[in-house]
Design an enzyme around this catalytic site. Structure first.
Site, PDB file in Angstrom:
ATOM      1  N   GLY A  75      14.386  33.259 -22.665  1.00 14.93           N
ATOM      2  CA  GLY A  75      14.105  32.377 -21.530  1.00 14.93           C
ATOM      3  C   GLY A  75      13.669  30.993 -21.968  1.00 14.93           C
TER       4      GLY A  75
ATOM      5  CE1 TYR B 212       6.907  37.945 -12.779  1.00 15.17           C
ATOM      6  CE2 TYR B 212       4.725  37.576 -11.834  1.00 15.17           C
ATOM      7  CZ  TYR B 212       5.650  37.336 -12.827  1.00 15.17           C
ATOM      8  OH  TYR B 212       5.335  36.498 -13.861  1.00 15.17           O
TER       9      TYR B 212
END
Lengths: 113, 239
Positions: B16, B149
């Site tokens: 990422g 999440y």
């Protein structure tokens, strides 16, 4: 990226059996009382009651075999795939069975490349 | 030594790296003289000497495997892995589509699993490795609207603790950093009053900074931290 050109030429069954035995011996080298490396054959049991490897030894052997396939033959495989883990007759049961499984996966990958 | 080998230079892989914490950590490692490999689904959009970018989804097993094989071939080693890639979705549970659950678990949990598995195989060769996974204070604070999440990161935490035990014999440590909200795209769509409410629950009442995360990562990846594994460290004074 995972192609295996000239698979037939680069991966003979005898070569894969040797490679599996080398991987198992590498794992056995870490054991307390390793058997004679020359004593390993296609029939050597890798899991189950008379297995030469303990659980960590099997992990090491599988990784050593994957590594040798990648380094020596440019064949990139994940041996512990879903089929391997769910088969009634585990491909990890013996040296010969594992060699056959390597050849099967490599051939499938070659066909898809 | 493989062609283009990193030789004595440690190699770090950060997922990422297109933006946010991942990019910051990649540039931070480069500044410290490390070779850095990064990945994201799209091109990085930035370049730097010593940095190589791979385009892939961390949840794509073949892609992950190919990236790690490429690192082994080009550089011959992997010392550090930071699993930073992650996605969030703010929503009430009762309004959350199943597809969102699949996507979040795929990237945040399965991606971390796949990267850890393949990286540990490489690290094992040299009997040395430092893995840092990224969680969130949404886990201990049990933040409403972040159920999936937070749950995906809970999975990362438990996975990391167990993995730490399984790879300890290979000289690999596995730890987790749990950042507070930082000004990144991940929280761009979170309402301001909600962020203010979270900050009020911290011991140190401010937004997090990239430097705060890098500080913890630096601690975990030190060679001297070989006796520190399976730990989760939350920022901002959250316990």
């Amino acid at each position: 990226m995972t192609s295996t050109p000239n698979l037939e030429n680069s991966l003979s069954r005898a070569a894969v059996v040797d490679l599996v035995i080398a991987g198992v011996n590498e794992a056995l080298a870490m054991a307390e009382n390793p058997p004679d490396p020359a004593s390993l054959t296609e029939a050597t049991r890798l899991i189950g009651e008379s297995a030469v490897l303990d659980s960590l030894g099997l992990v090491t052997a599988v990784l050593e075999i994957e590594q040798r396939l990648a380094d020596q033959h440019d064949v990139v495989l994940v041996l512990a795939d879903e089929r391997a883990m769910s088969q009634k007759h585990s491909p990890f049961r013996s040296v010969g069975a594992l060699a056959d499984y390597v050849l099967k996966l490599a051939a499938e990958q070659g066909a898809h490349a | 030594m493989p062609e283009g080998s990193a030789g004595e230079t440690p190699v770090a892989l950060v997922t990422g790296t297109r933006k946010g914490i991942g990019r910051y950590l990649a540039e931070h490692f480069l500044a410290r003289g490390l070779r850095v490999e990064g990945c994201s689904r799209e091109p990085a959009g930035w370049e730097a000497p010593g940095y190589t970018h791979h385009c892939l989804s961390v949840a794509d097993e073949a892609g992950v495997k190919a990236m790690l094989t490429d690192i082994q071939k080009r550089l011959g080693r992997l010392d550090i892995l930071v699993n930073n890639a992650g996605i969030a979705s703010m929503n009430h549970v009762l309004l959350t589509p199943d597809a969102t659950a699949v996507k979040i678990l795929d990237t945040n949990f399965r991606g971390t699993f796949l990267l850890c598995r393949e990286a540990a195989k490489l690290m094992r060769r040299r009997k040395y490795g430092r893995i840092v996974n990224v969680s969130t204070i949404a886990v201990p604070l049990q933040l409403e609207g972040e159920s999936l999440y937070a749950a995906s990161k809970s999975a990362v935490e438990t996975f990391s603790r167990v993995l730490a035990r399984e790879v300890a014999d290979f000289g690999i440590t596995v730890n987790v950093v749990g950042p507070t909200p930082i000004e990144t795209d991940l929280i761009r769509n979170v309402p301001k009053d909600k962020i203010a409410g979270i900050i009020q629950r911290l011991a140190v009442k401010r937004l997090g900074r990239f430097e705060d995360v890098a500080n913890v990562v630096d601690f975990f990846i030190r060679p001297e931290s070989e006796y520190i594994t399976g730990q989760v460290l939350y920022l901002g004074g959250v316990a």
